[in-house]
Design a protein around this motif. Structure first.
Motif, PDB file in Angstrom:
ATOM      1  N   ALA A  37       3.663   1.526  -0.598  1.00 57.82           N
ATOM      2  CA  ALA A  37       2.888   0.411  -0.061  1.00 57.82           C
ATOM      3  C   ALA A  37       3.079   0.280   1.455  1.00 57.82           C
ATOM      4  O   ALA A  37       2.135   0.016   2.195  1.00 57.82           O
ATOM      5  N   ALA A  43       5.307  -4.874   1.461  1.00 61.27           N
ATOM      6  CA  ALA A  43       4.352  -4.462   2.492  1.00 61.27           C
ATOM      7  C   ALA A  43       3.702  -5.679   3.148  1.00 61.27           C
ATOM      8  O   ALA A  43       3.464  -5.701   4.371  1.00 61.27           O
ATOM      9  N   ALA A  80       4.082  -4.172  -3.167  1.00 64.62           N
ATOM     10  CA  ALA A  80       2.983  -4.808  -2.430  1.00 64.62           C
ATOM     11  C   ALA A  80       3.489  -6.028  -1.660  1.00 64.62           C
ATOM     12  O   ALA A  80       3.060  -6.293  -0.525  1.00 64.62           O
ATOM     13  N   VAL A 104      -0.358   5.842  -4.444  1.00 67.91           N
ATOM     14  CA  VAL A 104       0.579   5.221  -5.386  1.00 67.91           C
ATOM     15  C   VAL A 104       0.859   6.212  -6.503  1.00 67.91           C
ATOM     16  O   VAL A 104      -0.019   6.549  -7.290  1.00 67.91           O
TER      17      VAL A 104
END
Length: 310
Positions: free
Chosen positions: A302, A273, A270, A308
């Motif tokens: 991400a 990203a 995350a 996911v």
């Protein structure tokens, strides 16, 4: 760096920490290249790279594979009892291992086979500082071996001061192969030499007539690169790569670590990203110390907005 067939490229991960901590292998001087001469070690390397090619292919993004030759230069070879002739052969064989991994997957995505160099000294400290010509002369045999074996480009990573990065770039220019220069930064976002990232990029460009195809940062946690990336200014478009550590520890702490700090793969994905949103000049993401396929998969998911998965 490549023909930009893809907006996103994924690299491999923390090969040495994976071999050391997850496989329980003895890695003198953190060198993975001796595995190339062991049938089981070579097989392990092919499998390691194959997984990253398959991951990128499944996500429809490019892949950048770095040869396991971070320590395969003269001074480190001498410490490990490997002479110049054997080093040249091992560097060439490392390229062949990556090609074998790519051939096993036969991906439809672009895969960059990158010949990997590390610093002459420690990856975290500035010890004996070379000038640009000294650095070019030191690194040239390895550049020649990797390029001669068909590497698509050269990458020097965990560079701690600008002159060494510039020396590798000059060696690559002399050999006629593209090169990427990746610096390591401390928790304050500066190189171990104390120089801000933007200044290091500008200095290498100045010393090499802008020869590198791009620059990167590796061996740092995302928390540690915000200041460096925010401070790039006019140099931002030159910085394409970020290979993240799983751990928030400083380099001094990582050097002393006896257990693997593999952080949180989903959190790291995350954060990468998020970095991409804030710094769209970053196109290539992957792992460094403490990371493995899980972290790069989380980053790929991400970055592409894919579901996911485990």
């Amino acid at each position: 760096m490549h023909d930009h067939r893809h907006d996103i490229y994924l690299t491999d991960a923390g090969l040495e920490t994976e071999l050391l901590f997850l496989d329980g292998r003895d890695l003198p001087d953190f060198a993975s290249f001796p595995l190339l001469d062991e049938p089981a070690g070579r097989e392990r390397l092919v499998g390691y790279y194959r997984d990253f090619v398959a991951l990128a292919d499944g996500l429809g993004v490019g892949a950048v594979l770095e040869t396991p030759t971070w320590r395969a230069s003269a001074d480190w070879g001498a410490r490990l009892g490997v002479d110049a002739e054997a080093l040249a052969r091992l560097n060439a064989d490392a390229v062949a291992v990556l090609r074998e991994a790519v051939d096993a997957v036969r991906p439809s995505v672009d895969v960059v086979v990158s010949g990997n160099l590390g610093p002459r000294g420690d990856g975290y400290l500035v010890e004996q500082r070379m000038d640009v010509d000294e650095a070019a002369a030191y690194h040239r045999p390895q550049v020649e071996a990797l390029a001669g074996a068909g590497a698509d480009r050269i990458a020097v990573v965990t560079v701690t001061y600008a002159e060494e990065g510039a020396g590798v770039a000059r060696a690559a220019a002399a050999v006629g192969v593209p090169v990427l220069v990746s610096f390591t930064v401390e928790t304050d976002g500066r190189l171990p030499s104390g120089q801000p990232l933007a200044d290091a990029v500008a200095q290498v460009d100045r010393l090499t007539d802008g020869y590198p195809t791009g620059y990167g940062v590796n061996c740092a946690h995302p928390d540690h690169v915000h200041d460096a990336l925010d401070g790039l200014g006019d140099q931002a478009e030159r910085v394409h790569l970020f290979r993240a550590n799983a751990s928030r520890m400083s380099h001094a702490e990582l050097d002393e670590a006896t257990e693997l700090d593999d952080g949180d793969p989903l959190e790291l994905g995350a954060q990468l990203a998020d970095l991409r949103r804030r710094h769209p000049h970053l196109t290539t993401f992957g792992g460094c110390c403490g990371t493995d396929l899980r972290h790069v998969r989380a980053a790929g998911n991400a970055l592409t907005g894919a579901a996911v998965g485990a």
